[in-house]
Design a protein around this motif. Structure first.
Motif, PDB file in Angstrom:
ATOM      1  N   HIS A 324      23.846 -18.728 -10.018  1.00  0.00           N
ATOM      2  CA  HIS A 324      23.633 -19.093 -11.423  1.00  0.00           C
ATOM      3  C   HIS A 324      22.661 -18.131 -12.091  1.00  0.00           C
ATOM      4  O   HIS A 324      22.867 -17.729 -13.241  1.00  0.00           O
ATOM      5  N   ASP A 325      21.603 -17.769 -11.401  1.00  0.00           N
ATOM      6  CA  ASP A 325      20.608 -16.845 -11.950  1.00  0.00           C
ATOM      7  C   ASP A 325      20.881 -15.441 -11.459  1.00  0.00           C
ATOM      8  O   ASP A 325      21.331 -15.248 -10.315  1.00  0.00           O
ATOM      9  N   PRO A 326      20.599 -14.427 -12.266  1.00  0.00           N
ATOM     10  CA  PRO A 326      20.842 -13.063 -11.819  1.00  0.00           C
ATOM     11  C   PRO A 326      19.874 -12.659 -10.712  1.00  0.00           C
ATOM     12  O   PRO A 326      18.789 -13.225 -10.566  1.00  0.00           O
ATOM     13  N   TYR A 327      20.284 -11.682  -9.935  1.00  0.00           N
ATOM     14  CA  TYR A 327      19.386 -11.116  -8.943  1.00  0.00           C
ATOM     15  C   TYR A 327      18.206 -10.470  -9.662  1.00  0.00           C
ATOM     16  O   TYR A 327      18.352  -9.958 -10.777  1.00  0.00           O
ATOM     17  N   PRO A 328      17.011 -10.496  -9.054  1.00  0.00           N
ATOM     18  CA  PRO A 328      15.809 -10.019  -9.741  1.00  0.00           C
ATOM     19  C   PRO A 328      15.962  -8.603 -10.302  1.00  0.00           C
ATOM     20  O   PRO A 328      16.528  -7.718  -9.656  1.00  0.00           O
ATOM     21  N   ASN A 329      15.489  -8.450 -11.530  1.00  0.00           N
ATOM     22  CA  ASN A 329      15.456  -7.159 -12.227  1.00  0.00           C
ATOM     23  C   ASN A 329      16.843  -6.589 -12.506  1.00  0.00           C
ATOM     24  O   ASN A 329      17.009  -5.379 -12.661  1.00  0.00           O
ATOM     25  N   ARG A 419      15.611 -14.416   6.063  1.00  0.00           N
ATOM     26  CA  ARG A 419      14.412 -14.947   5.416  1.00  0.00           C
ATOM     27  C   ARG A 419      13.853 -13.972   4.375  1.00  0.00           C
ATOM     28  O   ARG A 419      13.614 -14.338   3.218  1.00  0.00           O
ATOM     29  N   GLU A 420      13.629 -12.725   4.773  1.00  0.00           N
ATOM     30  CA  GLU A 420      13.054 -11.756   3.832  1.00  0.00           C
ATOM     31  C   GLU A 420      14.012 -11.450   2.691  1.00  0.00           C
ATOM     32  O   GLU A 420      13.609 -11.288   1.539  1.00  0.00           O
ATOM     33  N   THR A 421      15.310 -11.390   3.014  1.00  0.00           N
ATOM     34  CA  THR A 421      16.303 -11.152   1.970  1.00  0.00           C
ATOM     35  C   THR A 421      16.306 -12.297   0.968  1.00  0.00           C
ATOM     36  O   THR A 421      16.403 -12.085  -0.244  1.00  0.00           O
ATOM     37  N   CYS A 422      16.170 -13.519   1.461  1.00  0.00           N
ATOM     38  CA  CYS A 422      16.125 -14.690   0.586  1.00  0.00           C
ATOM     39  C   CYS A 422      14.894 -14.638  -0.317  1.00  0.00           C
ATOM     40  O   CYS A 422      14.981 -14.879  -1.529  1.00  0.00           O
ATOM     41  N   LEU A 423      13.742 -14.321   0.261  1.00  0.00           N
ATOM     42  CA  LEU A 423      12.513 -14.262  -0.535  1.00  0.00           C
ATOM     43  C   LEU A 423      12.589 -13.179  -1.599  1.00  0.00           C
ATOM     44  O   LEU A 423      12.028 -13.324  -2.689  1.00  0.00           O
ATOM     45  N   LYS A 424      13.299 -12.099  -1.293  1.00  0.00           N
ATOM     46  CA  LYS A 424      13.389 -10.996  -2.250  1.00  0.00           C
ATOM     47  C   LYS A 424      14.427 -11.253  -3.326  1.00  0.00           C
ATOM     48  O   LYS A 424      14.193 -10.965  -4.509  1.00  0.00           O
ATOM     49  N   TYR A 425      15.572 -11.802  -2.954  1.00  0.00           N
ATOM     50  CA  TYR A 425      16.685 -11.901  -3.899  1.00  0.00           C
ATOM     51  C   TYR A 425      16.889 -13.311  -4.465  1.00  0.00           C
ATOM     52  O   TYR A 425      17.622 -13.463  -5.443  1.00  0.00           O
ATOM     53  N   TRP A 426      16.284 -14.356  -3.860  1.00  0.00           N
ATOM     54  CA  TRP A 426      16.367 -15.714  -4.407  1.00  0.00           C
ATOM     55  C   TRP A 426      14.968 -16.302  -4.592  1.00  0.00           C
ATOM     56  O   TRP A 426      14.689 -17.412  -4.142  1.00  0.00           O
TER      57      TRP A 426
END
Length: 541
Positions: A324-329, A419-426
Motif C-alpha cells: 500500500h505504501d511506496p518503498y522508502p524514498n 529482518r534487515e530487509t524488512c527494517l529497511k524497506y517496510w
C-alpha cells in the motif's frame, strides 16, 4: 489503492507463455492418468508393534505401546497392554523416546532446492563488492564448472553500495565472457551480465536486472541437467528432509512435475509424500487428464495432485512485493503480477474443477487484493486452500481468512532471513510483518514451510523462530507476534494435530524429548532418532 497494477494491461494471460515457461502441451509431460493400483507389495508396510514409547501431546507422560497395521495406527495402549497382535508382527523397542506425528513442509521447490548446493551461496555477503569478489573466486572453482555461473540468495537489506549491482559492473569486475546470473533471495529478480542475457535471448542493455515474469524462465533454463543427475540430487535432498522428521512436502516448483515424480517412484523413490502444485501453464492439460487436488498419480500412493498456484506479486528481497505504501524514498509500490479480474477468474475456475488454491501474496496490498477478490467469488475456496506467505498484512483484514476458510501458509525463517530487509524497506510496519499471533488469535489455521531453497528445510528452526521471533543469538523482530509452542507444533505436523491418534496414517517422528515442553533453544537441540512413513523407516539414527 491499485498503484501496484501498473503495466497489467500488457500482462495478459496470452503473453505469459511467450517467456518460455515450462508447459505441458507435449504429451510426454502429462502421461496417462494413473489407474488405481494396490501398493507395491515390496514396499507394503508389515504390522509393527512399537513399545516403550512416550507420546508427544498425550495427557499422560508415561510409557505406552502403539500397534501399526496396514500403514495406520491400529491401537494405542499402556506399556503393559498387548492385544490383537498379528502373528508376524515386528516388535520395536523405542527405549522411552518421544513419538509424535511427523513433519510436513507446506512450501518447497524441489528442483531449485536440488540445484542449490551446486550454486554459489551469497546469503552472508554484506556488499555488492563482496558479491563480485565471491563470484571472481567461483570462476576457477571446480565445484561450479558448468558454463552458467549462478549465484543465489543475495540479501541486500544492509548493503551500502546497492547502486553498483548492474550488468556493466558484472561485465567489468567479474567476467564478460562467461554467463553470470545472480538471484536475489526469493528468486523474483536476477542480475545478468551481457553474455548471460544474450545467451538466453535478451538484449545486452540497461541494468541487466530482470524482474518477476522476465526472471522466472531463467530459474528453469539455467544449469539444466539430465534426468538421472537431477533425480540423484532430489533423492539426496529428500533424504535430508527425512532426517529432519519430514514425511511430506507440497512441491510448488513451476513445472508440470507429474512425469518427473512418477519416473522417480518407478525407479524406487519412496522417501516422501509429495503434493504437486499446478500452475496456469499446466491447468488445461491437468483437467483434460481428469486431475483434481488429492488424486493419486503413482502406484504407491505417495504422489498426489496438490493445489492450483498463482504468484500474484513479487518478493521482499527484490523489492517487488506489492505494498500500500511506496518503498522508502521512491514512488514504487512493487509489482502486482495479476489483475483482480484475473485472480477472480482463475480462483473461481480452479475451485470449480476441484483444486485447492495456493495464492502467493507477500505485500499488504497484494493480500488486500487477493482476499477481497476471492471474497466476491460465488463459491468459497476448497478446504485447505492457502494464502502463500501472507507476509505483510493489514491486521483489520485478517478476519477475511476465517470467513473464507483460508489457511495461512507461512515460512517463519523468512522473518529472520529478511529482518534487515524488512527494517529497511517496510519501516514502521514491522508489527504487521509475519503477523503469526494476530492470525492465531482470530482462529486462522496456519501451515509452516520453508520455501526451500529460499530458506533451509528445517522444521525445528522454523518452530524456534515462530516462538521467539529471532535466530539463535540474533535480534528479534516484533516479539509481540510470537506464537506459543502448541500453535507452532500443530502448524508443522503432518496430521495437523499435537499427537498421534488411532486411525491416523503411521507417519511419525521419533525424538529425544518432548517438543511441547521446549523453548526455542530446546527445539533447536532436538535430536531426530527416526522418521517413519506409513509404518516403515525413511530415516533411522
Amino acid at each position: 489503492m491499485l498503484s501496484c497494477l501498473r503495466g497489467l494491461i500488457a500482462l495478459s494471460a496470452s503473453n505469459q507463455d511467450s517467456r518460455k515457461l515450462p508447459n505441458s502441451s507435449d504429451s510426454t509431460l502429462v502421461g496417462e492418468k494413473c489407474e488405481k493400483q494396490s501398493i507395491n507389495e515390496s514396499r507394503k508396510p508389515s504390522a509393527v508393534f512399537y513399545n516403550n514409547v512416550r507420546l508427544i501431546g498425550s495427557k499422560g507422560a508415561g510409557l505406552c505401546n502403539v500397534l501399526v497395521q496396514d500403514g495406520q495406527v491400529k491401537w494405542i495402549g499402556g506399556v503393559d497392554e498387548i492385544r490383537g497382535l498379528p502373528v508376524d508382527v515386528e516388535k520395536v523397542d523405542l527405549e522411552g523416546r518421544w513419538l509424535g506425528p511427523s513433519m510436513i513442509d507446506w512450501h518447497v521447490h524441489s528442483k531449485l532446492a536440488a540445484h542449490y548446493n551446486h550454486r554459489v551461496h551469497l546469503e552472508t555477503v554484506k556488499s555488492v563488492e563482496e558479491v563480485f569478489a565471491r563470484m571472481r573466486e567461483a570462476l576457477t572453482d571446480p565445484r561450479y564448472d558448468r558454463e552458467d555461473l549462478i549465484g543465489v540468495d543475495m540479501r541486500n537489506g544492509d548493503w551500502p553500495d546497492n547502486d553498483l549491482m548492474n550488468r556493466v559492473n558484472l561485465d567489468e569486475r567479474v567476467s564478460s565472457t562467461r554467463p553470470i546470473f545472480l538471484f536475489y533471495n526469493g528468486y523474483h529478480s536476477v542480475v545478468c551480465n551481457s553474455v548471460g542475457l544474450e545467451k538466453y535471448g535478451e538484449k545486452a542493455e540497461g541494468s541487466g536486472i530482470l524482474l518477476e515474469h522476465d526472471a522466472w524462465p531463467l530459474t528453469h533454463q539455467l544449469g539444466k541437467v539430465g534426468d538421472e543427475v537431477m533425480d540423484g540430487w532430489v533423492q539426496t535432498w529428500a533424504e535430508n528432509a527425512a532426517s529432519m522428521g519430514v514425511t511430506e512436502i507440497v512441491d510448488l516448483e513451476i513445472d508440470f512435475n507429474i512425469r518427473d515424480w512418477r519416473r522417480r517412484c518407478i525407479n524406487g523413490f519412496d522417501t516422501l509424500r509429495v503434493n504437486l502444485g499446478i500452475y496456469e501453464y499446466h491447468f488445461e492439460d491437468a483437467i483434460k487428464q481428469g486431475y483434481k487436488t488429492g488424486d493419486v498419480v503413482d502406484a504407491d500412493g505417495l504422489i498426489k495432485i496438490g493445489p492450483f498456484k498463482m504468484v500474484t506479486d513479487g518478493g521482499l528481497g527484490s523489492q517487488t512485493a506489492c505494498c500500500h505504501d511506496p518503498y522508502p524514498n521512491t514512488s514504487d509500490h512493487g509489482i502486482m503480477n495479476d489483475s483482480p479480474g484475473k485472480i477472480k477468474e482463475w480462483t473461481r475456475k480452479a475451485t470449480e474443477h476441484g483444486f485447492r488454491l495456493a495464492i502467493h501474496a507477500i505485500g499488504d496490498q497484494a493480500n488486500t487484493i487477493c482476499l477481497n477478490t476471492m471474497a466476491t467469488n460465488p463459491i468459497p475456496p476448497l478446504e485447505g486452500s492457502t494464502i502463500e506467505h501472507a507476509q505483510l498484512l493489514v491486521l483489520d483484514e485478517i478476519p477475511i481468512f476465517t470467513r473464507l476458510g483460508l489457511t495461512a501458509s507461512v515460512q517463519p525463517v523468512h522473518l529472520v532471513d529478511d529482518r534487515e530487509t524488512c527494517l529497511k524497506y517496510w519501516p514502521g510496519r514491522e508489527h504487521r510483518a509475519w503477523a503469526l499471533k494476530s492470525l492465531a488469535d482470530v482462529g486462522v489455521k496456519m501451515k509452516f514451510g520453508s520455501d526451500n531453497p529460499v530458506a533451509e528445510l528445517n522444521p525445528w528452526e522454523a518452530m524456534a523462530v515462530a516462538i521467539s521471533r529471532k535466530r539463535q543469538g540474533g535480534l528479534p523482530l516484533s516479539e509481540e507476534q510470537a506464537v506459543d509452542i502448541h500453535t507452532a507444533w500443530v502448524s508443522s505436523t503432518s496430521n495437523g494435530k499435537a499427537s498421534i491418534e488411532v486411525g491416523d496414517r503411521a507417519d511419525f517422528v521419533l525424538v529425544d524429548k518432548d517438543p511441547l515442553q521446549c523453548n526455542a533453544d530446546g527445539l533447536r537441540s532436538i535430536v531426530v532418532h527416526g522418521t517413519i512413513l506409513g509404518g516403515r523407516w525413511t530415516f533411522r539414527k
